[in-house]
Motif scaffolding. Structure first.
Motif, PDB file in Angstrom:
ATOM      1  N   ILE A 107      40.011   7.596 -20.281  1.00  0.00           N
ATOM      2  CA  ILE A 107      39.718   6.735 -21.425  1.00  0.00           C
ATOM      3  C   ILE A 107      40.952   5.911 -21.791  1.00  0.00           C
ATOM      4  O   ILE A 107      41.994   6.475 -22.176  1.00  0.00           O
ATOM      5  N   PRO A 108      40.885   4.594 -21.710  1.00  0.00           N
ATOM      6  CA  PRO A 108      42.031   3.760 -22.107  1.00  0.00           C
ATOM      7  C   PRO A 108      42.351   3.938 -23.593  1.00  0.00           C
ATOM      8  O   PRO A 108      41.460   4.129 -24.428  1.00  0.00           O
ATOM      9  N   GLY A 109      43.640   3.913 -23.889  1.00  0.00           N
ATOM     10  CA  GLY A 109      44.075   3.988 -25.277  1.00  0.00           C
ATOM     11  C   GLY A 109      44.093   5.367 -25.882  1.00  0.00           C
ATOM     12  O   GLY A 109      44.327   5.508 -27.088  1.00  0.00           O
ATOM     13  N   LEU A 110      43.841   6.400 -25.069  1.00  0.00           N
ATOM     14  CA  LEU A 110      43.826   7.777 -25.571  1.00  0.00           C
ATOM     15  C   LEU A 110      45.081   8.497 -25.086  1.00  0.00           C
ATOM     16  O   LEU A 110      45.183   8.856 -23.910  1.00  0.00           O
ATOM     17  N   PRO A 111      46.066   8.722 -25.962  1.00  0.00           N
ATOM     18  CA  PRO A 111      47.322   9.339 -25.535  1.00  0.00           C
ATOM     19  C   PRO A 111      47.227  10.854 -25.425  1.00  0.00           C
ATOM     20  O   PRO A 111      46.808  11.529 -26.364  1.00  0.00           O
ATOM     21  N   LEU A 112      47.606  11.374 -24.260  1.00  0.00           N
ATOM     22  CA  LEU A 112      47.618  12.820 -24.006  1.00  0.00           C
ATOM     23  C   LEU A 112      49.030  13.340 -24.195  1.00  0.00           C
ATOM     24  O   LEU A 112      49.992  12.759 -23.680  1.00  0.00           O
ATOM     25  N   LEU A 113      49.180  14.475 -24.892  1.00  0.00           N
ATOM     26  CA  LEU A 113      50.500  14.981 -25.243  1.00  0.00           C
ATOM     27  C   LEU A 113      50.573  16.484 -25.008  1.00  0.00           C
ATOM     28  O   LEU A 113      49.676  17.223 -25.422  1.00  0.00           O
ATOM     29  N   VAL A 114      51.646  16.931 -24.342  1.00  0.00           N
ATOM     30  CA  VAL A 114      51.939  18.360 -24.221  1.00  0.00           C
ATOM     31  C   VAL A 114      53.343  18.629 -24.737  1.00  0.00           C
ATOM     32  O   VAL A 114      54.234  17.783 -24.633  1.00  0.00           O
ATOM     33  N   PHE A 115      53.533  19.819 -25.309  1.00  0.00           N
ATOM     34  CA  PHE A 115      54.811  20.213 -25.891  1.00  0.00           C
ATOM     35  C   PHE A 115      55.631  21.032 -24.902  1.00  0.00           C
ATOM     36  O   PHE A 115      55.083  21.823 -24.127  1.00  0.00           O
ATOM     37  N   VAL A 116      56.960  20.892 -24.980  1.00  0.00           N
ATOM     38  CA  VAL A 116      57.864  21.691 -24.151  1.00  0.00           C
ATOM     39  C   VAL A 116      59.178  21.936 -24.884  1.00  0.00           C
ATOM     40  O   VAL A 116      59.538  21.192 -25.794  1.00  0.00           O
ATOM     41  N   ALA A 117      59.882  22.990 -24.436  1.00  0.00           N
ATOM     42  CA  ALA A 117      61.238  23.245 -24.924  1.00  0.00           C
ATOM     43  C   ALA A 117      61.922  24.193 -23.939  1.00  0.00           C
ATOM     44  O   ALA A 117      62.504  25.185 -24.340  1.00  0.00           O
ATOM     45  N   ASP A 118      61.851  23.918 -22.684  1.00  0.00           N
ATOM     46  CA  ASP A 118      62.376  24.582 -21.485  1.00  0.00           C
ATOM     47  C   ASP A 118      61.326  24.565 -20.377  1.00  0.00           C
ATOM     48  O   ASP A 118      61.663  24.434 -19.204  1.00  0.00           O
ATOM     49  N   CYS A 119      60.036  24.740 -20.736  1.00  0.00           N
ATOM     50  CA  CYS A 119      58.977  24.708 -19.730  1.00  0.00           C
ATOM     51  C   CYS A 119      58.921  23.329 -19.070  1.00  0.00           C
ATOM     52  O   CYS A 119      59.482  22.360 -19.567  1.00  0.00           O
ATOM     53  N   VAL A 120      58.208  23.264 -17.961  1.00  0.00           N
ATOM     54  CA  VAL A 120      58.178  22.055 -17.137  1.00  0.00           C
ATOM     55  C   VAL A 120      57.022  21.148 -17.563  1.00  0.00           C
ATOM     56  O   VAL A 120      55.861  21.560 -17.475  1.00  0.00           O
ATOM     57  N   PRO A 121      57.310  19.921 -18.019  1.00  0.00           N
ATOM     58  CA  PRO A 121      56.234  18.972 -18.310  1.00  0.00           C
ATOM     59  C   PRO A 121      55.933  18.120 -17.084  1.00  0.00           C
ATOM     60  O   PRO A 121      56.842  17.624 -16.418  1.00  0.00           O
ATOM     61  N   VAL A 122      54.655  17.941 -16.780  1.00  0.00           N
ATOM     62  CA  VAL A 122      54.245  17.106 -15.648  1.00  0.00           C
ATOM     63  C   VAL A 122      53.257  16.060 -16.134  1.00  0.00           C
ATOM     64  O   VAL A 122      52.240  16.401 -16.752  1.00  0.00           O
ATOM     65  N   LEU A 123      53.561  14.795 -15.872  1.00  0.00           N
ATOM     66  CA  LEU A 123      52.642  13.697 -16.145  1.00  0.00           C
ATOM     67  C   LEU A 123      52.153  13.143 -14.817  1.00  0.00           C
ATOM     68  O   LEU A 123      52.934  13.000 -13.872  1.00  0.00           O
TER      69      LEU A 123
END
Length: 263
Positions: A107-123
């Motif tokens: 869906i265009p315009g829908l921002p996906l967000l995940v939280f981290v503070a040592d864990c590995v973020p993957v986009l």
């Protein structure tokens, strides 16, 4: 290659591999104070609701969205990946009704967000089919194959692994992720034994594990081209003034995020 960007006081990282707008945030650019200074995006870290909302407003300026437009989830270090819809837009400082450690949408315009503070973020982004993903890869979700689940959800929406671009963001580095024997054992199973150079011996029977490279290797196993996988060299434990590290702070910290949006 990862690039440092600035908008007003907000500092964030991007990868030149990802054609969609995205950001790996740092601590800088918000209004929170004390141990949470300054761009804390965690709603349950002891911050004031007013500070958290203003931080989301500032983050939203990068993407041209409001503070209540982001899709977030209750992350529980498991392997659930949610197909996100407009109905999942989250009003800041309200309860999230579902658990998921990965988000996928077309869906265009829908921002996906995940939280981290040592864990590995993957986009991830398949620019050909217009499908994106944001994935929180702690070691438990990693070895449970959350990346496999995310790529499969992307395929359901029409993505093809050979077209997917991935960026593995700042996280705990090889030199600091010291663990007991259960973690390397799980990584060996996760990668079907393809673990050369992912482990080093540490003191007192502990092992150092390169979790970022393990996840990069898994993406290649899933069909992504090596040239389409970008891996940050920044360690959150090595740069506690730039990033929050759960291990450095003993859990007294804010939360940074990885976020991606389709145009």
């Amino acid at each position: 290659m990862f690039i440092e960007n600035r908008k007003n006081d907000l500092v964030y990282m991007t990868s030149d591999h990802i054609p969609a707008r995205h950001a790996f945030t740092t601590r800088s650019g918000g209004v929170s104070t004390g141990a949470l200074a300054s761009l804390n995006l965690g709603e349950h870290r002891g911050d004031s609701p007013e500070n958290v909302r203003e931080n989301y407003r500032r983050l939203g300026e990068i993407f041209g969205v409001g503070p209540d437009d982001f899709v977030i989830s209750r992350q529980v270090h498991k392997t659930e990946v949610r197909l996100a819809s407009d109905a999942d837009r989250h009003k800041v400082n309200t309860q999230v009704p579902y658990e998921a450690d990965g988000l996928v949408t077309n869906i265009p315009g829908l921002p996906l967000l995940v939280f981290v503070a040592d864990c590995v973020p993957v986009l991830m982004c398949d620019p050909e089919s217009g499908v994106i993903a944001a994935v929180h890869c702690g070691w438990r979700s990693s070895v449970g194959d959350i990346l496999g689940a995310a790529v499969e959800k992307m395929r359901v929406l029409g993505a093809r692994p050979e077209n997917i671009r991935a960026a593995i963001g700042p996280s705990i580095g090889f030199d600091h992720f010291e663990v007991g024997p259960e973690v390397p054992e799980a990584v060996i199973k996760y990668l079907s034994g393809d673990t050369a150079e992912l482990f080093r011996s540490a003191a007192e029977g502990k092992t150092l594990v390169d979790l970022r490279s393990a996840n990069s290797r898994r993406l290649a196993q899933l069909g992504l081209s090596d040239k389409n996988i970008d891996v940050s060299g920044e360690c959150t434990m090595c740069a506690p003034d730039k990033y929050w590290s759960h291990r450095v702070t003993g859990g007294v910290r804010g939360s940074q995020c990885a976020v991606i949006i389709l145009d």
